[in-house]
Design an enzyme around this catalytic site. Structure first.
Site, short mmCIF file in Angstrom:
data_model
loop_
_atom_site.label_atom_id
_atom_site.label_comp_id
_atom_site.label_asym_id
_atom_site.label_seq_id
_atom_site.Cartn_x
_atom_site.Cartn_y
_atom_site.Cartn_z
N CYS A 140 1.60 -2.39 1.93
CA CYS A 140 0.16 -2.14 2.08
C CYS A 140 -0.21 -0.73 1.67
O CYS A 140 0.06 0.23 2.40
CB CYS A 140 -0.25 -2.40 3.53
SG CYS A 140 -1.98 -2.02 3.86
N CYS A 143 -2.72 1.04 3.95
CA CYS A 143 -2.12 1.51 5.21
C CYS A 143 -1.28 2.75 5.00
O CYS A 143 -1.32 3.69 5.79
CB CYS A 143 -1.21 0.44 5.81
SG CYS A 143 -1.89 -1.22 5.80
N ASP A 144 -0.49 2.78 3.95
CA ASP A 144 0.58 3.77 3.86
C ASP A 144 0.46 4.78 2.73
O ASP A 144 1.24 5.73 2.67
CB ASP A 144 1.94 3.04 3.72
CG ASP A 144 2.23 2.17 4.94
OD1 ASP A 144 1.76 2.53 6.04
OD2 ASP A 144 2.91 1.15 4.79
#
Ligand code: NAP
Length: 316
Positions: A140, A143-144
């Site tokens: 993701c 997300c990261d």
């Protein structure tokens, strides 16, 4: 646990647990059939169980780990009376009310069902993936990506997701190598053009990733040419897999309406499925946003929809 419940929630990611918090606080005493530990996690709880640091879930200014967040949500719902069964649903019958679900031979019934079985990212199938997931390996970018400022990283895949993620990641990374097993991208033209015009993106055509390097953090990868078999080591500190997702909907085939990719179809701006009394929330019906907070939000919607629907049945 065998008498008819008001609500059974199938699945225990942020969508299911938020639905559990809301239905429990509405005195609906939900039973959450939360799934089982998997090869990559010793607890159910969905994709967040595979995530280390979460910095974008509102309310946690210094971040929280995925497992901690899920444990907090689980306890929060339990405080208001949610019960848990750490098993997988093996069969369902939604043809009549009360709806019935089975965990092997044990049967459970409920007036309403909330489906929150989530989706899973497709993985390459390499042994090192479970070791390095969340330690340099990610599924993701939203997300990261932030954790890879100034890093040289790679993305695998050739579809819209891969190109979108590679482009997004250039905001952080110094260089992004897009590794694809063909010599052309499957992604739409506009996305391809954008990626080709981006000076931070390099393409590694006709290659598959065959190994990941690093014991407790990713330090590189080995890619193999699909025609010559030649191996190349890339010293990247981040690798994002963007080779597709699969919703966990096998259980509902032929019962709940699905789109061509197997995601459950809900009515616009609601969690209603094609069966009155069966609601769906989270990634199992969302292939666009796929965030913990959007899943939690849709879990809240499903709980409110279920509560109002149940009330209407009694009033009728
Ligand atoms: P996808 O279109 O199925 O693409 C998956 C890509 O991963 C393909 O290029 C595939 O290669 C490659 N792949 C699959 N398994 C692999 C493996 N084991 N090793 C290496 N490569 C592998 O999936 P997606 O990109 O996630 O997109 C899913 C859907 O969402 C699509 O309809 C897409 O258009 C849509 N989407 C749209 C947007 C947007 O418009 N902004 C953004 C994201 C996604 P091959 O090409 O060789 O099959």
């Amino acid at each position: 646990m065998s008498s008819t419940r008001k609500v059974i929630i199938i699945g225990s990611g942020p969508a299911g647990l938020t639905a559990a918090i809301y239905t429990a606080r509405a005195n609906l005493s939900p039973l959450v059939i939360e799934g089982e530990p998997s090869s990559t996690s010793d607890q159910p709880g969905g994709q967040l169980m595979l995530t280390t640091e979460i910095e974008n879930f509102p309310g946690w200014p210094t971040g929280i780990t995925g497992p901690e967040l899920m444990q907090n949500m689980r306890e929060q719902a339990a405080r208001f009376g949610a019960e848990y069964l750490t098993e997988k649903v093996t069969r369902i019958d939604f043809t009549a009310r009360p709806f019935r679900v089975w965990v092997r031979d044990a049967e459970f019934s409920a007036d309403s069902i909330i489906v929150s079985t989530g989706a899973r990212s497709l993985m390459l199938g390499l042994e090192a993936e479970s070791r390095l997931l969340s330690h340099g390996l990610s599924t993701c970018a939203t997300c990261d990506g932030f954790f890879f400022r100034g890093h040289e990283i790679a993305v695998v895949g050739g579809g819209d997701s891969a190109v979108e993620e590679a482009t997004f990641l250039t905001k952080f990374a110094s260089k992004v190598t897009l590794i694809h097993r063909r010599d052309t991208l499957r992604a739409s033209k506009i996305m391809r053009d954008r990626a080709h015009a981006n000076p931070k993106i390099e393409f590694m055509w006709n290659h598959t990733v065959v190994d990941l390097l690093g014991d407790d953090r990713l330090t590189g990868l080995v890619a193999q040419h699909t025609e010559t078999g030649a191996l190349t080591t890339l010293p990247v500190t981040g690798l994002f897999l963007a080779i597709g997702h699969r919703p966990n909907t096998d259980l509902f085939t032929g019962v709940l309406d699905m789109d061509d990719n197997g995601y459950l179809v809900t009515q616009p701006n609601s969690s209603y499925t094609n069966i009155p009394g069966v609601f769906a929330c989270g990634d199992v019906q969302d292939h666009t946003y796929r965030q913990a907070i959007t899943a939690a939000g849709s879990g809240c919607m499903a709980a409110i929809d279920a509560e109002r629907w149940l009330e209407a049945q009694h009033a009728g």
